[in-house]
Design a protein around this motif. Structure first.
Motif, short mmCIF file in Angstrom:
data_model
loop_
_atom_site.label_atom_id
_atom_site.label_comp_id
_atom_site.label_asym_id
_atom_site.label_seq_id
_atom_site.Cartn_x
_atom_site.Cartn_y
_atom_site.Cartn_z
N ASN A 176 0.80 -1.22 0.00
CA ASN A 176 0.00 0.00 0.00
C ASN A 176 0.83 1.28 0.00
O ASN A 176 0.28 2.37 -0.18
CB ASN A 176 -0.95 0.01 1.20
CG ASN A 176 -2.18 -0.84 0.96
OD1 ASN A 176 -2.63 -0.98 -0.16
ND2 ASN A 176 -2.70 -1.44 2.02
N GLY A 219 -1.56 -2.10 -4.61
CA GLY A 219 -1.89 -1.35 -3.40
C GLY A 219 -2.62 -0.05 -3.69
O GLY A 219 -2.78 0.36 -4.85
N GLU A 220 -2.98 0.64 -2.64
CA GLU A 220 -3.84 1.82 -2.74
C GLU A 220 -3.17 3.01 -3.42
O GLU A 220 -3.85 3.87 -3.98
CB GLU A 220 -4.29 2.24 -1.35
CG GLU A 220 -5.14 1.19 -0.64
CD GLU A 220 -5.46 1.58 0.78
OE1 GLU A 220 -4.86 2.58 1.26
OE2 GLU A 220 -6.29 0.91 1.41
N LYS A 221 -1.81 3.09 -3.38
CA LYS A 221 -1.14 4.32 -3.82
C LYS A 221 -0.42 4.20 -5.16
O LYS A 221 0.24 5.16 -5.57
CB LYS A 221 -0.16 4.77 -2.74
CG LYS A 221 -0.80 5.11 -1.41
CD LYS A 221 0.25 5.52 -0.38
CE LYS A 221 -0.39 5.80 0.98
NZ LYS A 221 0.64 6.16 2.00
N CYS A 249 -7.21 -4.09 -7.98
CA CYS A 249 -6.67 -2.76 -7.74
C CYS A 249 -7.38 -2.15 -6.54
O CYS A 249 -8.61 -2.07 -6.52
CB CYS A 249 -6.87 -1.86 -8.96
SG CYS A 249 -5.90 -2.34 -10.39
N LEU A 250 -6.61 -1.73 -5.54
CA LEU A 250 -7.18 -1.12 -4.35
C LEU A 250 -7.24 0.40 -4.47
O LEU A 250 -7.94 1.06 -3.71
CB LEU A 250 -6.38 -1.51 -3.11
CG LEU A 250 -6.25 -3.02 -2.85
CD1 LEU A 250 -5.44 -3.27 -1.59
CD2 LEU A 250 -7.63 -3.67 -2.74
N GLY A 251 -6.49 0.95 -5.41
CA GLY A 251 -6.46 2.39 -5.59
C GLY A 251 -7.72 2.92 -6.24
O GLY A 251 -8.26 2.30 -7.16
N LYS A 252 -8.17 4.08 -5.78
CA LYS A 252 -9.39 4.67 -6.33
C LYS A 252 -9.12 5.52 -7.57
O LYS A 252 -10.07 5.93 -8.25
CB LYS A 252 -10.07 5.52 -5.25
CG LYS A 252 -10.53 4.66 -4.06
CD LYS A 252 -11.14 5.51 -2.95
CE LYS A 252 -11.53 4.64 -1.77
NZ LYS A 252 -12.10 5.44 -0.64
N PRO A 308 -12.24 -0.79 -6.84
CA PRO A 308 -13.17 -0.22 -5.86
C PRO A 308 -14.49 0.19 -6.51
O PRO A 308 -14.50 0.71 -7.62
CB PRO A 308 -12.42 1.00 -5.31
CG PRO A 308 -10.98 0.68 -5.53
CD PRO A 308 -10.94 -0.09 -6.82
#
Length: 386
Positions: free
Chosen positions: A254, A276-278, A298-301, A322
């Motif tokens: 992340n 990760g998110e970033k 994909c965790l990133g928005k 997401p």
């Protein structure tokens, strides 16, 4: 000066110390006769000199060396001192404080090696291309594994890196084809480029959270079947896992913001991948030839830029993103090409079921207390008894 066919250089006239050096052309007969040691002192023109150094290339390419014992008078061993010699084992006394570059490079008969704790300086390429070495013992006070330290040590299967090591130099263990058991100690902060490249027997190597700096290609063409990076790593350097053809899955942490070029290039068995998110930027050819990718999450928005996947992946893989970013991914270059993009929102188990029950309870009463059958209900207010 020459004593008994061996050539020396006067190190200090006042201290009466000398260094053994390499022979002049045509004067190597006495060198070829050496087997297990060299003189600790020599006498020349009435003066006795203590031999405190084995000079650069002094014993290189000698074919008669076997189980060699360095005299306890020796303080330093110069560059390439035993390079490409026939030495099988070597005993280094506590008197030795420094070992130069390539001291034992290409000693193809050297089978074991112990580095004393008294050695304060170790040059690069120390045991490079020692193809027969199977045992290496390192002291508890060693601060750094030098570059090319054991590169090409094809027979080495295991080594214990002491807790004192803070840095592993470039190519330190590259081309150690049999190396399957090695550690990176807690407290190590730097792993330089290609440190474990071509270690095809290395299936896993946990990295401690203390590691904050990675060079590129650290695990190039390694045999990893599982892998992870410390949370402190924000950029996955180029070629980090390139050609790791047995790696089935990977979770990008992340804190990672960028994946540099070819980081996962030719990971033929990679099927599951999580971003990760970033993650914001993906370099060139990061996933080239990774045609078995099946599940990508994909965790990133915000969709990362630079994403490119093989055509087979776009056609067959499932991309999970997401829920609030679903439309953004469907419009973003490199992501909109996926044939199957879905939200991470769980499916509603009641989806498609009407709000009116199919069976109405029969115990209904009017406000006056009269019972009414379910199939006789008319608009109004009723009391249900259950």
């Amino acid at each position: 000066f020459i004593v008994d066919g061996l050539r020396y250089i006067l190190s200090s006239k006042d201290n009466k110390t000398a260094s053994l050096t390499f022979p002049a052309p045509g004067e190597d007969e006495a060198y070829e006769a050496l087997t297990t040691t060299i003189p600790s002192s020599v006498t020349y023109e009435g003066e006795t000199y203590t031999v405190t150094e084995i000079g650069d290339l002094a014993l290189s390419e000698l074919t008669g060396l076997t189980d060699f014992e360095i005299p306890e008078t020796i303080v330093s061993v110069g560059e390439g001192a035993f390079w490409s010699s026939s030495v099988n084992t070597v005993k280094i006394p506590a008197s030795v404080k420094s070992l130069g570059e390539s001291v034992f490079e290409e000693c193809k008969s050297l089978k074991s090696f112990t580095l004393p704790a008294t050695v304060e300086s170790v040059g690069s390429d120390l045991l490079c291309a020692c193809v027969a070495i199977t045992e290496v013992n390192l002291p508890d006070n060693l601060a750094e594994i030098p570059s090319n330290f054991l590169s090409g040590a094809a027979a080495l299967k295991s080594i214990k890196i002491p807790a004192s090591v803070k840095k592993i130099g470039e190519f330190a263990f590259s081309e150690c084809a049999e190396l399957a058991d090695v550690n990176v100690p807690d407290g190590c902060t730097d792993i330089d480029r290609f440190a474990f490249a071509y270690c095809v027997a290395l299936q896993k190597l946990p990295l401690p959270e203390s590691v904050t700096a990675l060079g590129h290609g650290v695990f190039y063409q390694a045999g990893l079947t599982e892998a992870a990076l410390p949370e402190n790593i924000t950029v996955i350097p180029d070629g980090t896992f390139q050609c790791c053809a047995s790696l089935p899955s990977f979770v990008i942490g992340n804190n990672v913001t960028e994946i540099e070029k070819e980081a996962f290039y030719w990971c033929f068995e990679l099927t599951d991948l999580t971003f990760g998110e970033k993650v914001a930027k993906i370099g060139e050819n990061v996933f080239d030839k990774d045609t078995k990718l099946t599940n990508i999450t994909c965790l990133g928005k915000v969709p990362a830029t630079g994403a490119v996947f093989p055509a087979e992946v776009y056609a067959n893989a499932t991309l999970t993103v997401p829920d609030e970013a679903l439309e953004a991914y469907k419009k973003a270059d490199g992501w909109k090409e996926f044939a199957n993009i879905k939200s991470d929102k769980p499916d509603d188990p009641d989806a498609g079921v009407g709000s009116i029950a199919t069976e109405v309870p029969a115990d209904y009463y009017t406000l006056q207390g009269a019972r009414v059958a379910a199939d006789q209900l008319a608009p109004g207010i009723y009391i249900r008894i259950s």
